[in-house]
Scaffold this motif. Sequence first.
Motif, short mmCIF file in Angstrom:
data_model
loop_
_atom_site.label_atom_id
_atom_site.label_comp_id
_atom_site.label_asym_id
_atom_site.label_seq_id
_atom_site.Cartn_x
_atom_site.Cartn_y
_atom_site.Cartn_z
N ILE A 91 0.85 -1.20 0.00
CA ILE A 91 0.00 0.00 0.00
C ILE A 91 0.88 1.25 0.00
CG2 ILE A 91 -1.73 1.30 1.29
CD1 ILE A 91 -2.72 -1.42 2.34
N ASP A 92 0.63 2.12 -0.94
CA ASP A 92 1.36 3.37 -1.04
C ASP A 92 1.07 4.22 0.21
OD1 ASP A 92 2.37 5.89 -1.64
OD2 ASP A 92 1.41 6.00 -3.61
N PRO A 93 2.12 4.64 0.94
CA PRO A 93 1.91 5.46 2.14
C PRO A 93 1.15 6.76 1.88
CG PRO A 93 4.16 4.67 2.07
CD PRO A 93 3.53 4.31 0.74
N ALA A 94 1.10 7.21 0.66
CA ALA A 94 0.33 8.41 0.34
C ALA A 94 -1.17 8.18 0.50
CB ALA A 94 0.64 8.86 -1.09
N ARG A 95 -1.58 6.93 0.63
CA ARG A 95 -3.00 6.61 0.77
C ARG A 95 -3.49 6.65 2.21
NH1 ARG A 95 -4.53 1.39 -2.22
NH2 ARG A 95 -6.60 2.23 -1.79
N TYR A 96 -2.57 6.80 3.17
CA TYR A 96 -2.97 6.99 4.57
C TYR A 96 -2.20 8.17 5.15
CZ TYR A 96 1.07 3.82 5.26
OH TYR A 96 2.30 3.22 5.23
N TYR A 97 -2.68 8.69 6.26
CA TYR A 97 -2.07 9.87 6.89
C TYR A 97 -1.39 9.43 8.17
CZ TYR A 97 -1.79 14.60 8.82
OH TYR A 97 -1.35 15.78 9.35
N PHE A 98 -0.06 9.62 8.25
CA PHE A 98 0.72 9.16 9.40
C PHE A 98 1.77 10.23 9.70
CE2 PHE A 98 3.02 5.03 10.96
CZ PHE A 98 3.12 5.57 12.23
N ARG A 99 1.46 11.12 10.65
CA ARG A 99 2.34 12.24 10.97
C ARG A 99 2.63 12.30 12.46
NH1 ARG A 99 2.09 11.55 6.34
NH2 ARG A 99 1.80 13.06 4.66
N THR A 100 3.84 12.78 12.78
CA THR A 100 4.26 12.89 14.18
C THR A 100 4.92 14.26 14.41
OG1 THR A 100 6.47 11.97 13.78
CG2 THR A 100 4.70 10.40 14.31
N THR A 101 5.07 14.60 15.68
CA THR A 101 5.71 15.85 16.07
C THR A 101 6.73 15.57 17.18
OG1 THR A 101 3.88 16.27 17.58
CG2 THR A 101 3.78 17.34 15.43
N PRO A 102 7.95 15.15 16.82
CA PRO A 102 8.96 14.80 17.81
C PRO A 102 9.50 16.01 18.58
CG PRO A 102 9.53 13.93 15.64
CD PRO A 102 8.39 14.86 15.45
#
Length: 124
Positions: free
Chosen positions: A77-88
């Motif tokens: 699955i292309d990662p562009a198809r889900y939203y996965f963001r963090t703020t370290p």
Amino acid sequence: MLFGATGGSLHGPRLHGDVLPGGDWALFGPDGTMTLDVRLTLRAHDGALAHMTYGGRWVTPPPLREALADPAERLRIDPARYYFRTTPVFEPGAETYVWLNGIVCVGSGCLVQDGIAYKVSQVL
């Protein structure tokens, strides 16, 4: 839910080394959103330690949930198809890395063979 991070590595122009095993808290919402609360220790190539925490969101659209749960399908699955963001946020112990106290970063996560990989960038 608590997950155990098994470790890893980090590679960057000013900081590289290892991610030590630690803990990840994740809260799963009914809408497919996972809220992250992660606390890890980084060991730089010179042995210096830094504490890293990050919050974030992983939003999986309903049509992808079954495939992401399948070990044979999830990496296709292309990662562009889900939203996965963090703020370290970093808390270094050594003077060499005190510059980490003054930066803001954003990370983008994706699934890889051995777990999860992040590309973390300083916001300029």
